[in-house]
Design a protein around this motif. Structure first.
Motif, mmCIF file in Angstrom:
data_model
loop_
_atom_site.group_PDB
_atom_site.id
_atom_site.type_symbol
_atom_site.label_atom_id
_atom_site.label_comp_id
_atom_site.label_asym_id
_atom_site.label_seq_id
_atom_site.Cartn_x
_atom_site.Cartn_y
_atom_site.Cartn_z
ATOM 1 N N MET A 198 0.800 -1.253 0.035
ATOM 2 C CA MET A 198 -0.228 0.013 0.058
ATOM 3 C C MET A 198 0.823 1.079 0.079
ATOM 4 S SD MET A 198 -2.685 -1.029 2.970
ATOM 5 C CE MET A 198 -3.500 -2.541 3.081
ATOM 6 N N GLU A 199 0.441 2.305 -0.333
ATOM 7 C CA GLU A 199 0.989 3.753 -0.335
ATOM 8 C C GLU A 199 0.452 4.369 0.923
ATOM 9 O OE1 GLU A 199 0.793 5.816 -4.049
ATOM 10 O OE2 GLU A 199 1.407 4.065 -5.229
ATOM 11 N N TRP A 200 1.068 4.795 1.799
ATOM 12 C CA TRP A 200 0.946 5.647 3.056
ATOM 13 C C TRP A 200 1.438 6.985 2.945
ATOM 14 C CZ3 TRP A 200 1.307 2.133 7.873
ATOM 15 C CH2 TRP A 200 0.251 1.146 7.850
ATOM 16 N N SER A 201 0.679 8.046 3.511
ATOM 17 C CA SER A 201 1.216 9.284 3.816
ATOM 18 C C SER A 201 2.126 9.151 5.043
ATOM 19 C CB SER A 201 0.314 10.266 4.019
ATOM 20 O OG SER A 201 -0.796 10.172 4.944
ATOM 21 N N ASP A 202 2.860 10.102 5.539
ATOM 22 C CA ASP A 202 3.678 10.155 6.731
ATOM 23 C C ASP A 202 2.956 9.852 8.065
ATOM 24 O OD1 ASP A 202 5.845 10.262 4.799
ATOM 25 O OD2 ASP A 202 6.356 12.507 5.541
ATOM 26 N N GLN A 203 1.478 10.411 7.937
ATOM 27 C CA GLN A 203 1.043 10.544 9.173
ATOM 28 C C GLN A 203 0.310 9.277 9.585
ATOM 29 O OE1 GLN A 203 1.171 12.955 11.288
ATOM 30 N NE2 GLN A 203 -0.185 12.094 12.675
ATOM 31 N N ILE A 204 0.213 8.221 8.221
ATOM 32 C CA ILE A 204 -0.434 6.944 8.510
ATOM 33 C C ILE A 204 0.607 6.341 9.292
ATOM 34 C CG2 ILE A 204 -1.302 4.923 7.351
ATOM 35 C CD1 ILE A 204 -3.347 6.744 7.084
ATOM 36 N N TYR A 205 1.866 6.307 8.997
ATOM 37 C CA TYR A 205 2.881 5.630 9.800
ATOM 38 C C TYR A 205 2.810 5.910 11.239
ATOM 39 C CZ TYR A 205 4.949 4.185 5.113
ATOM 40 O OH TYR A 205 5.305 3.496 4.167
ATOM 41 N N ALA A 206 2.865 7.542 11.500
ATOM 42 C CA ALA A 206 2.645 7.841 12.958
ATOM 43 C C ALA A 206 1.091 7.192 13.717
ATOM 44 C CB ALA A 206 2.616 9.265 12.830
ATOM 45 N N ILE A 207 0.164 7.356 12.925
ATOM 46 C CA ILE A 207 -1.040 6.725 13.492
ATOM 47 C C ILE A 207 -0.699 5.186 13.777
ATOM 48 C CG2 ILE A 207 -3.362 5.980 12.923
ATOM 49 C CD1 ILE A 207 -3.533 8.479 11.355
ATOM 50 N N PHE A 208 -0.077 4.511 13.088
ATOM 51 C CA PHE A 208 0.050 2.864 13.348
ATOM 52 C C PHE A 208 1.454 2.892 14.359
ATOM 53 C CE2 PHE A 208 -2.866 2.391 10.206
ATOM 54 C CZ PHE A 208 -3.316 0.966 10.020
ATOM 55 N N GLY A 209 2.044 4.047 14.578
ATOM 56 C CA GLY A 209 3.167 3.860 15.408
ATOM 57 C C GLY A 209 4.389 2.953 14.850
ATOM 58 N N VAL A 210 4.650 3.260 13.567
ATOM 59 C CA VAL A 210 5.828 2.430 12.844
ATOM 60 C C VAL A 210 6.632 3.377 12.035
ATOM 61 C CG1 VAL A 210 4.458 0.354 12.679
ATOM 62 C CG2 VAL A 210 4.447 1.977 10.918
ATOM 63 N N GLU A 211 7.865 3.057 11.790
ATOM 64 C CA GLU A 211 8.738 4.033 11.180
ATOM 65 C C GLU A 211 8.782 3.713 9.659
ATOM 66 O OE1 GLU A 211 12.791 3.830 12.808
ATOM 67 O OE2 GLU A 211 12.266 4.072 14.771
ATOM 68 N N LYS A 212 8.672 4.890 8.845
ATOM 69 C CA LYS A 212 8.478 4.722 7.566
ATOM 70 C C LYS A 212 9.762 3.904 7.046
ATOM 71 C CE LYS A 212 7.797 7.630 3.285
ATOM 72 N NZ LYS A 212 7.475 8.990 3.169
ATOM 73 N N GLY A 213 10.748 3.793 7.261
ATOM 74 C CA GLY A 213 11.952 3.189 6.662
ATOM 75 C C GLY A 213 12.023 1.745 7.198
ATOM 76 N N ASN A 214 11.383 1.481 8.376
ATOM 77 C CA ASN A 214 11.513 0.259 8.589
ATOM 78 C C ASN A 214 10.391 -0.672 8.572
ATOM 79 O OD1 ASN A 214 14.170 0.679 9.461
ATOM 80 N ND2 ASN A 214 13.377 1.600 11.360
ATOM 81 N N PHE A 215 9.158 -0.106 8.084
ATOM 82 C CA PHE A 215 7.930 -0.941 7.876
ATOM 83 C C PHE A 215 7.374 -0.757 6.683
ATOM 84 C CE2 PHE A 215 3.511 -1.006 8.209
ATOM 85 C CZ PHE A 215 3.031 -2.412 8.802
ATOM 86 N N ILE A 216 7.135 -1.882 5.877
ATOM 87 C CA ILE A 216 6.367 -1.842 4.487
ATOM 88 C C ILE A 216 5.001 -2.206 4.683
ATOM 89 C CG2 ILE A 216 6.439 -3.021 2.308
ATOM 90 C CD1 ILE A 216 9.378 -3.634 2.589
ATOM 91 N N PRO A 217 4.178 -1.143 4.358
ATOM 92 C CA PRO A 217 2.629 -1.504 4.660
ATOM 93 C C PRO A 217 2.077 -2.363 3.332
ATOM 94 C CG PRO A 217 3.222 0.894 3.532
ATOM 95 C CD PRO A 217 4.331 0.032 3.898
ATOM 96 N N THR A 218 1.917 -3.769 3.797
ATOM 97 C CA THR A 218 1.376 -4.592 3.024
ATOM 98 C C THR A 218 -0.098 -5.251 3.587
ATOM 99 O OG1 THR A 218 2.514 -6.513 3.953
ATOM 100 C CG2 THR A 218 3.483 -5.331 2.044
ATOM 101 N N THR A 219 -0.752 -5.775 3.013
ATOM 102 C CA THR A 219 -2.151 -6.278 3.725
ATOM 103 C C THR A 219 -1.681 -6.954 4.867
ATOM 104 O OG1 THR A 219 -2.013 -8.349 1.952
ATOM 105 C CG2 THR A 219 -3.469 -6.180 1.479
ATOM 106 N N ASP A 220 -0.549 -8.072 4.768
ATOM 107 C CA ASP A 220 -0.328 -8.896 5.806
ATOM 108 C C ASP A 220 0.134 -8.101 7.195
ATOM 109 O OD1 ASP A 220 -1.257 -11.170 4.285
ATOM 110 O OD2 ASP A 220 0.968 -11.810 3.573
#
Length: 288
Positions: A198-220
């Motif tokens: 998926m493609e996320w904006s920076d704030q979605i990473y913040a909402i989920f509490g994950v770092e953009k460079g270390n987390f790949i947003p996939t369905t799983d």
């Protein structure tokens, strides 16, 4: 592409075809480039092909020019004069680097260094972007292509000021959107249904509490953060949107990486494929 003195200088050289000789003589006034004796032809006797070439060179909006290894101009086309505001006579009084503002000179000198030190038999090219100062003092962005050949450097410049201004405006708007999303604790997302990522904006990473460079947003990876009791509900909402081709809203809970449970409100929209009429992607917003 008119000569200030109204003359064309034609060279004879066994290593050139007639067309190449005429073009080189038309562009370059200095006879040293061909290392042969010069014949001068009156402007009233210019061959038809030379006259047509002048028209083509002056029709283009690209800036065309020739300068010597010392930076002094030999010739430019009318777009060069029109864009920067300098006449032929004025351009002959200073080198090319004078057009570059002080803040950009080091970068331009670094980009063109290999041209100035190339041997006469080398064909060396440099492509770069820089600002230039017009006669009226305004700065314009240019995309340059410089090529060294013989004792001269041939240049093509494209005015990209409008493009740079558009990019700056987009960056400004993106910064404003990002700041607004931070204030509202909201972010946007995009997912093509045949892709895992998926493609996320920076704030979605913040909402989920994950770092953009270390987390790949996939369905799983996203499902792993959603509470199991809410997974079935979110899956049903997505499947219903795909089948009915309708937008949806849903709330779910996730386990925040920094601890605690977060309640998320999600709104999704369908992007339709105009050829198949099927949903090809989902996009929307999430808010904590």
């Amino acid at each position: 592409w008119l000569d200030p003195d109204g003359k064309l200088h034609h060279e004879k050289g066994a290593d050139f075809t007639k067309t190449a000789r005429d073009f080189a003589a038309f562009v370059v006034k200095d006879a040293a480039i061909l290392n042969n004796k010069t014949e001068t032809t009156d402007v009233g006797q210019i061959p038809k092909t030379d006259g047509e070439l002048r028209h083509f060179l002056n029709l283009t909006n690209d800036m065309l020019g020739v300068y010597r290894r010392d930076g002094s101009f030999v010739r430019v086309n009318s777009a060069f004069n029109r864009t920067l505001g300098y006449s032929d006579a004025e351009l002959k009084t200073f080198p090319f680097i004078t057009l570059i503002p002080d803040e950009d000179k080091d970068a331009v000198l670094a980009a063109t260094k290999k041209l100035l030190y190339a041997t006469p038999d080398e064909e060396v090219r440099a492509d770069f972007e820089s600002r230039v100062r017009c006669k009226d003092g305004n700065l314009r962005w240019m995309k340059w292509a410089h090529k060294a050949l013989g004792e001269h450097i041939y240049i093509v410049g494209q005015d990209i000021t409008g493009l740079k201004q558009h990019e700056a405006e987009l960056e400004r708007r993106e910064a404003q959107l990002s700041e607004a999303q931070k204030i509202g604790r909201m972010g946007h997302w995009y997912w093509e249904i045949d892709q895992q990522k998926m493609e996320w904006s920076d704030q979605i990473y913040a909402i989920f509490g994950v770092e953009k460079g270390n987390f790949i947003p996939t369905t799983d990876s996203v499902n792993a953060l959603v509470l199991k009791r809410d997974l079935r509900k979110t899956h049903r909402a997505v499947q219903r949107a795909l089948v009915r081709k309708k937008d949806y809203e849903i709330e779910f809970r996730l386990r925040h990486r920094e601890g605690g449970i977060r309640f998320i409100h999600c709104e999704g929209r369908c992007k339709m494929n105009p050829r198949t009429g099927k949903v090809e992607a989902l996009f929307g917003v999430m808010q904590d």
